[in-house]
Design a protein around this motif. Structure first.
Motif, PDB file in Angstrom:
ATOM      1  N   ALA A  15       0.765  -1.136   0.234  1.00 48.63           N
ATOM      2  CA  ALA A  15       0.111   0.032   0.151  1.00 48.63           C
ATOM      3  C   ALA A  15       0.829   1.305  -0.037  1.00 48.63           C
ATOM      4  CB  ALA A  15      -0.924  -0.077   1.039  1.00 48.63           C
ATOM      5  N   LEU A  16       2.150   1.004   0.502  1.00 48.13           N
ATOM      6  CA  LEU A  16       3.117   2.273   0.791  1.00 48.13           C
ATOM      7  C   LEU A  16       3.828   2.578  -0.806  1.00 48.13           C
ATOM      8  CD1 LEU A  16       4.436   1.833   4.115  1.00 48.13           C
ATOM      9  CD2 LEU A  16       2.371   3.530   3.159  1.00 48.13           C
ATOM     10  N   ILE A  17       3.775   1.569  -1.646  1.00 48.42           N
ATOM     11  CA  ILE A  17       4.652   1.752  -3.094  1.00 48.42           C
ATOM     12  C   ILE A  17       4.326   3.141  -3.689  1.00 48.42           C
ATOM     13  CG2 ILE A  17       5.132   0.342  -5.264  1.00 48.42           C
ATOM     14  CD1 ILE A  17       6.394  -0.506  -2.385  1.00 48.42           C
ATOM     15  N   PRO A  18       3.052   3.531  -3.987  1.00 50.98           N
ATOM     16  CA  PRO A  18       3.108   4.647  -4.838  1.00 50.98           C
ATOM     17  C   PRO A  18       3.772   5.953  -4.063  1.00 50.98           C
ATOM     18  CG  PRO A  18       0.750   3.711  -4.777  1.00 50.98           C
ATOM     19  CD  PRO A  18       2.024   2.808  -3.805  1.00 50.98           C
ATOM     20  N   GLN A  19       3.526   6.024  -2.814  1.00 54.43           N
ATOM     21  CA  GLN A  19       4.290   7.033  -2.182  1.00 54.43           C
ATOM     22  C   GLN A  19       5.720   6.862  -2.080  1.00 54.43           C
ATOM     23  OE1 GLN A  19       3.218   7.500   2.128  1.00 54.43           O
ATOM     24  NE2 GLN A  19       5.030   8.895   2.542  1.00 54.43           N
ATOM     25  N   LEU A  20       6.288   5.720  -1.899  1.00 56.27           N
ATOM     26  CA  LEU A  20       7.836   5.406  -1.791  1.00 56.27           C
ATOM     27  C   LEU A  20       8.247   5.855  -3.213  1.00 56.27           C
ATOM     28  CD1 LEU A  20      10.164   4.015  -0.379  1.00 56.27           C
ATOM     29  CD2 LEU A  20       9.195   2.056  -2.085  1.00 56.27           C
ATOM     30  N   ILE A  21       7.567   5.273  -4.449  1.00 55.85           N
ATOM     31  CA  ILE A  21       8.344   5.593  -5.606  1.00 55.85           C
ATOM     32  C   ILE A  21       8.305   7.084  -6.009  1.00 55.85           C
ATOM     33  CG2 ILE A  21       7.781   5.317  -8.181  1.00 55.85           C
ATOM     34  CD1 ILE A  21       6.852   2.512  -7.691  1.00 55.85           C
ATOM     35  N   GLU A  22       7.055   7.696  -5.686  1.00 53.74           N
ATOM     36  CA  GLU A  22       7.176   9.300  -5.764  1.00 53.74           C
ATOM     37  C   GLU A  22       8.288  10.036  -5.088  1.00 53.74           C
ATOM     38  OE1 GLU A  22       4.192  13.044  -5.204  1.00 53.74           O
ATOM     39  OE2 GLU A  22       3.537  11.051  -5.712  1.00 53.74           O
ATOM     40  N   SER A  23       8.191   9.780  -3.806  1.00 54.42           N
ATOM     41  CA  SER A  23       9.260  10.369  -2.812  1.00 54.42           C
ATOM     42  C   SER A  23      10.879   9.855  -3.458  1.00 54.42           C
ATOM     43  CB  SER A  23       9.089   9.795  -1.460  1.00 54.42           C
ATOM     44  OG  SER A  23       7.598  10.451  -1.017  1.00 54.42           O
ATOM     45  N   ALA A  24      10.860   8.659  -3.611  1.00 55.73           N
ATOM     46  CA  ALA A  24      12.261   8.322  -3.909  1.00 55.73           C
ATOM     47  C   ALA A  24      12.877   8.950  -5.058  1.00 55.73           C
ATOM     48  CB  ALA A  24      12.361   6.582  -4.044  1.00 55.73           C
ATOM     49  N   ARG A  25      11.881   9.197  -6.102  1.00 56.32           N
ATOM     50  CA  ARG A  25      12.508   9.729  -7.404  1.00 56.32           C
ATOM     51  C   ARG A  25      12.711  11.152  -7.140  1.00 56.32           C
ATOM     52  NH1 ARG A  25       8.397   6.350 -11.429  1.00 56.32           N
ATOM     53  NH2 ARG A  25       9.792   4.580 -11.670  1.00 56.32           N
ATOM     54  N   GLU A  26      12.204  11.761  -6.085  1.00 57.88           N
ATOM     55  CA  GLU A  26      12.450  13.060  -5.718  1.00 57.88           C
ATOM     56  C   GLU A  26      13.545  13.242  -4.732  1.00 57.88           C
ATOM     57  OE1 GLU A  26       8.706  14.703  -4.406  1.00 57.88           O
ATOM     58  OE2 GLU A  26       7.698  14.533  -6.313  1.00 57.88           O
ATOM     59  N   LEU A  27      13.712  12.229  -4.363  1.00 58.97           N
ATOM     60  CA  LEU A  27      15.289  12.287  -3.222  1.00 58.97           C
ATOM     61  C   LEU A  27      16.288  12.792  -3.793  1.00 58.97           C
ATOM     62  CD1 LEU A  27      15.646  11.579  -0.394  1.00 58.97           C
ATOM     63  CD2 LEU A  27      16.229   9.467  -1.122  1.00 58.97           C
ATOM     64  N   ASP A  28      17.089  13.541  -3.317  1.00 61.66           N
ATOM     65  CA  ASP A  28      18.253  14.316  -3.915  1.00 61.66           C
ATOM     66  C   ASP A  28      19.361  13.246  -4.227  1.00 61.66           C
ATOM     67  OD1 ASP A  28      20.134  16.120  -4.125  1.00 61.66           O
ATOM     68  OD2 ASP A  28      20.789  16.308  -2.230  1.00 61.66           O
ATOM     69  N   TYR A  29      19.706  13.442  -5.493  1.00 64.80           N
ATOM     70  CA  TYR A  29      20.658  12.473  -6.000  1.00 64.80           C
ATOM     71  C   TYR A  29      21.925  12.346  -5.093  1.00 64.80           C
ATOM     72  CZ  TYR A  29      23.495  10.572  -9.846  1.00 64.80           C
ATOM     73  OH  TYR A  29      24.125   9.882 -10.853  1.00 64.80           O
TER      74      TYR A  29
END
Length: 182
Positions: free
Chosen positions: A123-137
């Motif tokens: 259930a947390l995957i959509p939030q995880l993917i969005e946040s992880a892709r925005e995480l600073d390189y």
């Protein structure tokens, strides 16, 4: 209760159990948890990922409502401690704005470095993917994460032909910044 919690509790990731004991446990149980926490911390600082791999083969079955997060880490598993791995888990969870109790270590494997696998509620995957892709390189560079995916969907990957070391990239980034400013 423990049957239902078992996917979220293991010998290293006991945050959920700690929360339950802190909220509802007796003084004696809270005291035992403090002692256990101290022992786990000593263990995690002494044991390397390679040592754990040699005796623990991970969790093979993924419960139906969970997903697998995989991270390829450009570190020597014989020098990288379980404490280092736990710090990576906690920093990643903080960066993607999730509680660190949602990631539970379920596997380790070697691959010119090593791969860590964590269990996460689906259930947390959509939030995880969005946040992880925005995480600073820079997070991925500093933590030497080469690749990260969840359920085979890539979240992050270094360029395939570039395998830089963090200090060299930081120096190059500093030079590039100075060049742009001048």
């Amino acid at each position: 209760l423990f049957y239902h919690l078992s996917p979220l509790v293991d010998f290293l990731s006991y945050g959920l159990l700690k929360y339950i004991i802190d909220e509802f446990g007796s003084k004696n149980l809270k005291s035992k948890l403090v002692s256990y926490s101290d022992n786990v911390l000593v263990f995690m600082k002494k044991i390397t990922v390679k040592e754990l791999m040699s005796v623990w083969h991970g969790q093979q079955e993924i419960p139906p409502t969970f997903s697998k997060l995989r991270a390829k880490i450009d570190e020597d598993p014989s020098a990288y401690t379980l404490y280092d791995l736990d710090q990576l888990r906690k920093r990643f969870c903080s960066g993607v704005k999730l509680s660190d109790i949602v990631l539970v270590l379920i596997g380790l494997e070697t691959s010119n470095s090593f791969i860590a696998e964590w269990l996460i509620p689906s259930a947390l995957i959509p939030q995880l993917i969005e946040s992880a892709r925005e995480l600073d390189y820079g997070f991925y560079l500093q933590k030497r994460v080469l690749k990260m995916s969840v359920d085979e969907e890539q979240i992050f990957s270094m360029l395939p032909d570039v395998k830089p070391k963090a200090p060299a990239l930081q120096a190059a980034a500093s030079t590039a910044t100075v060049t742009l400013i001048v």
